[in-house]
Enzyme design. Structure first.
Site, PDB file in Angstrom:
ATOM      1  N   CYS A   1       0.832  -1.209   0.000  1.00 25.83           N
ATOM      2  CA  CYS A   1       0.000   0.000   0.000  1.00 25.83           C
ATOM      3  C   CYS A   1       0.860   1.251   0.000  1.00 25.83           C
ATOM      4  O   CYS A   1       2.069   1.193   0.121  1.00 25.83           O
ATOM      5  CB  CYS A   1      -0.882   0.018   1.245  1.00 25.83           C
ATOM      6  SG  CYS A   1      -1.819  -1.488   1.470  1.00 25.83           S
TER       7      CYS A   1
ATOM      8  N   GLY B   1      -1.219   0.828  -4.941  1.00 33.24           N
ATOM      9  CA  GLY B   1      -2.475   0.176  -4.597  1.00 33.24           C
ATOM     10  C   GLY B   1      -3.628   0.751  -5.377  1.00 33.24           C
ATOM     11  O   GLY B   1      -3.824   1.964  -5.382  1.00 33.24           O
TER      12      GLY B   1
ATOM     13  N   GLY C   1       2.198  -2.380   5.124  1.00 35.91           N
ATOM     14  CA  GLY C   1       2.991  -3.453   5.712  1.00 35.91           C
ATOM     15  C   GLY C   1       2.113  -4.604   6.100  1.00 35.91           C
ATOM     16  O   GLY C   1       0.958  -4.699   5.670  1.00 35.91           O
TER      17      GLY C   1
ATOM     18  N   TYR D   1      10.551  -3.741  -8.019  1.00 33.32           N
ATOM     19  CA  TYR D   1       9.242  -3.579  -8.663  1.00 33.32           C
ATOM     20  C   TYR D   1       8.332  -2.504  -8.076  1.00 33.32           C
ATOM     21  O   TYR D   1       7.693  -1.760  -8.809  1.00 33.32           O
ATOM     22  CB  TYR D   1       8.497  -4.926  -8.618  1.00 33.32           C
ATOM     23  CG  TYR D   1       7.065  -4.834  -9.058  1.00 33.32           C
ATOM     24  CD1 TYR D   1       6.740  -4.775 -10.411  1.00 33.32           C
ATOM     25  CD2 TYR D   1       6.024  -4.762  -8.120  1.00 33.32           C
ATOM     26  CE1 TYR D   1       5.420  -4.658 -10.824  1.00 33.32           C
ATOM     27  CE2 TYR D   1       4.710  -4.636  -8.527  1.00 33.32           C
ATOM     28  CZ  TYR D   1       4.409  -4.586  -9.873  1.00 33.32           C
ATOM     29  OH  TYR D   1       3.113  -4.460 -10.274  1.00 33.32           O
TER      30      TYR D   1
HETATM   31  P1  AMP Z   1       3.692 -13.251 -12.502  1.00 30.37           P
HETATM   32  O1  AMP Z   1       2.841 -13.162 -13.698  1.00 30.37           O
HETATM   33  O2  AMP Z   1       2.946 -13.804 -11.319  1.00 30.37           O
HETATM   34  O3  AMP Z   1       4.982 -13.991 -12.729  1.00 30.37           O
HETATM   35  O4  AMP Z   1       4.081 -11.765 -12.086  1.00 30.37           O
HETATM   36  C1  AMP Z   1       5.247 -11.150 -12.542  1.00 30.37           C
HETATM   37  C2  AMP Z   1       4.923  -9.866 -13.244  1.00 30.37           C
HETATM   38  O5  AMP Z   1       4.088  -9.037 -12.419  1.00 30.37           O
HETATM   39  C3  AMP Z   1       6.150  -9.068 -13.554  1.00 30.37           C
HETATM   40  O6  AMP Z   1       5.978  -8.552 -14.862  1.00 30.37           O
HETATM   41  C4  AMP Z   1       6.190  -7.942 -12.530  1.00 30.37           C
HETATM   42  O7  AMP Z   1       6.488  -6.703 -13.153  1.00 30.37           O
HETATM   43  C5  AMP Z   1       4.806  -7.910 -11.941  1.00 30.37           C
HETATM   44  N1  AMP Z   1       4.817  -8.051 -10.466  1.00 30.37           N
HETATM   45  C6  AMP Z   1       5.779  -8.549  -9.686  1.00 30.37           C
HETATM   46  N2  AMP Z   1       5.409  -8.514  -8.387  1.00 30.37           N
HETATM   47  C7  AMP Z   1       4.185  -7.970  -8.337  1.00 30.37           C
HETATM   48  C8  AMP Z   1       3.272  -7.635  -7.291  1.00 30.37           C
HETATM   49  N3  AMP Z   1       3.587  -7.859  -6.009  1.00 30.37           N
HETATM   50  N4  AMP Z   1       2.102  -7.072  -7.630  1.00 30.37           N
HETATM   51  C9  AMP Z   1       1.791  -6.845  -8.908  1.00 30.37           C
HETATM   52  N5  AMP Z   1       2.599  -7.138  -9.949  1.00 30.37           N
HETATM   53  C10 AMP Z   1       3.786  -7.697  -9.675  1.00 30.37           C
END
Ligand code: AMP
Length: 501
Positions: free
Chosen positions: A34, A60, A135, A274
């Site tokens: 958040c 968020g 958090g 990220y």
């Molecule tokens: P995934 O499809 O589950 O492998 O998510 C990885 C992709 O989502 C990457 O392109 C990241 O840029 C993005 N990403 C990584 N961590 C997060 C997160 N906590 N919340 C939203 N997007 C994420």
């Protein structure tokens, strides 16, 4: 506890979501990532908070709220959705006072309802208070159970509500004393802003997992998760709030204290990878510069003979540029991003998430066709995004795809506020690099080494949390706290820093 496996149409007693849709019993729930903002001493507090939240929207997109106050009287508006959708001028006008806090919320499913949107606001024996928390408190379930056993009633499923009960029960004299009393009882991560319409308290947990900044705008003090929220209102950046520091902000005055036992900081590396916006500074560094360095390190570690470097926009743009600069390969825009859809993870349902990937990114055919591509992404969590976009590159006639990930393999869940799912859903927990390469259907695959990530931050390597990459958790994990319903007590843990029984 939540129960999620009924098909009866009954609502979950904890979050009111129909049980068929409530996955609160899953290990995924609830976890948040958040953004928080606070201000004291400005007549246009609610408008400035609104702008600050606008800049923090990337942290968020599920819900947003603002609570302002003056002389102890609080007014609030909260809603589901993006900041611009939640706050219309007539709603904002009703949120009055020169002191206030705001929150943008992002969570996994099961907790997607208005009652969980922050700031949480309550009336209690000593007046009113509002809390906005970034958090995750790892001992929240145990504390909640104890509080409920003592008669406490909860209105949300957020761990942050536990803090409200602890504050209200404190015998402390001043508002800050009560907040510190409460914070002494929790374990985990918090960058938090709390106010009672007179005093604004801002605090960062002793490990400093999440960022938090102090700034100034004319005579007013401001607090925000990231500096980009100061830039939008032309506020001056003063400094980062230190891990374990508590600020008490009253009219034109800031008092600092460090009331907790000091521990080695464990700032979140994933903020650099990220979460944070590249135009922000966190943990003493420019996010943009760190991300470009990650790309350069990746190019040194995993060079490849190719025609072009492409990013998965927007979060991996700086890393892809870094790779391009270091390798000498040209950078091109392989994907066009539709900016009118939220981040992939916002949708609480796996099917919808895949749909989100599809509508968010579309390859640009002339940039891709017949090319040997180095595709750079910041991270791979479940592998869902990567698999989809790689498929779409193939469909556009890519000749070769060399996938480079600007962070190490994520093999463990985060308990400190990043929305990583249950370990079993992490692709790198289940599969080897070669198996992932084959699953993603790429010609080669390399992840950045942890040492290179740590080196790119310029900070002391021991001051970062590496739990999602290594499984080394700086605090007890939620599973270490056995709930009393099982007739078991809290498992004593030698690393328990704050919460001891
Ligand atoms: P995934 O499809 O589950 O492998 O998510 C990885 C992709 O989502 C990457 O392109 C990241 O840029 C993005 N990403 C990584 N961590 C997060 C997160 N906590 N919340 C939203 N997007 C994420």
């Amino acid at each position: 506890m939540h129960s999620s496996n009924s098909a009866s149409g009954e609502a979950c007693k904890d979050c009111s979501i129909p049980l068929a849709h409530c996955h609160a019993g899953d290990d995924d729930h609830p976890r948040e990532e958040c953004g928080v903002f606070g201000i004291h001493g400005h007549q246009e507090a609610s408008k400035l908070i609104y702008l600050g939240l606008y800049a923090l929207q990337h942290r968020g997109q599920e819900g947003a709220g603002i609570v302002c106050g003056q002389d102890g009287v609080l007014t609030a508006h909260r809603g589901m959705g993006l900041v611009a959708d939640v706050f219309k001028p007539h709603k904002l006008k009703r949120v009055v006072g020169d002191c206030g806090i705001g929150h943008v919320r992002y969570s996994t499913f099961g907790s997607s309802n208005l009652r969980n949107v922050q700031p949480l606001v309550v009336d209690y024996a000593k007046g009113s208070m509002a809390v906005a928390h970034n958090g995750n408190l790892t001992n929240a379930a145990l504390l909640r159970e104890e509080l409920e056993a003592a008669g406490a009633i909860f209105q949300s499923t957020t761990d942050s509500e536990v803090l409200i009960h602890l504050i209200s029960r404190s015998k402390g004299k001043e508002f800050t004393d009560c907040v510190v009393d409460a914070l002494r009882q929790v374990v985990g991560s918090y960058s938090i802003v709390i106010h009672n319409g007179e005093t604004l308290v801002a605090a960062r947990d002793p490990h400093g997992f999440r960022p938090l900044w102090l700034g100034r705008l004319d005579d007013a003090y401001v607090v925000a998760s990231e500096t980009c929220a100061f830039d939008i209102i032309d506020a001056e950046w003063i400094r980062e709030i230190k891990p374990g520091e508590v600020l008490t902000i009253t009219r034109h005055r800031v008092q600092s204290s460090e009331p907790f036992e000091s521990v080695t900081p464990k700032q979140c590396l994933f903020e650099f990878v990220y979460v944070a916006r590249p135009d922000s500074y966190i943990f003493g560094e420019s996010v943009d510069i760190v991300r470009k360095k990650l790309g350069r390190e990746l190019a040194r570690q995993a060079p490849v003979d190719a025609d072009v470097v492409m990013a998965v926009p927007d979060s991996s743009n700086p890393a892809a540029l870094g790779y391009s600069h270091e390798s000498g390969l040209p950078f091109d825009m392989g994907f066009i991003r539709n900016h009118y859809v939220g981040r992939t993870f916002i949708e609480p349902d796996q099917g919808i998430r895949d749909f989100g990937v599809k509508i968010k990114l579309n390859p640009s055919r002339p940039a891709v066709e017949g090319k040997r591509i180095v595709l750079v992404d910041d991270s791979v969590v479940r592998g869902t995004t990567a698999r989809k976009i790689i498929k779409s590159l193939r469909r556009c006639g890519a000749k070769e795809i060399h996938f480079r990930v600007a962070s190490p393999r994520i093999t463990n869940s985060c308990y400190y506020g990043i929305d990583t799912p249950n370990k079993e859903k992490l692709i790198a927990h289940k599969l080897s690099v070669e198996e992932i390469r084959s699953f993603l259907n790429v010609d080669s695959l390399e992840y950045l080494e942890l040492d290179a990530l740590l080196k790119s931050t310029n900070g002391d390597p021991s001051h970062f949390c590496t739990a999602c990459f290594t499984g080394e958790y700086p605090t007890p994990e939620p599973g270490d706290y056995e709930l009393h319903t099982n007739n078991l007590r809290h498992v004593d843990h030698s690393t328990a820093v704050l919460y001891e029984r």
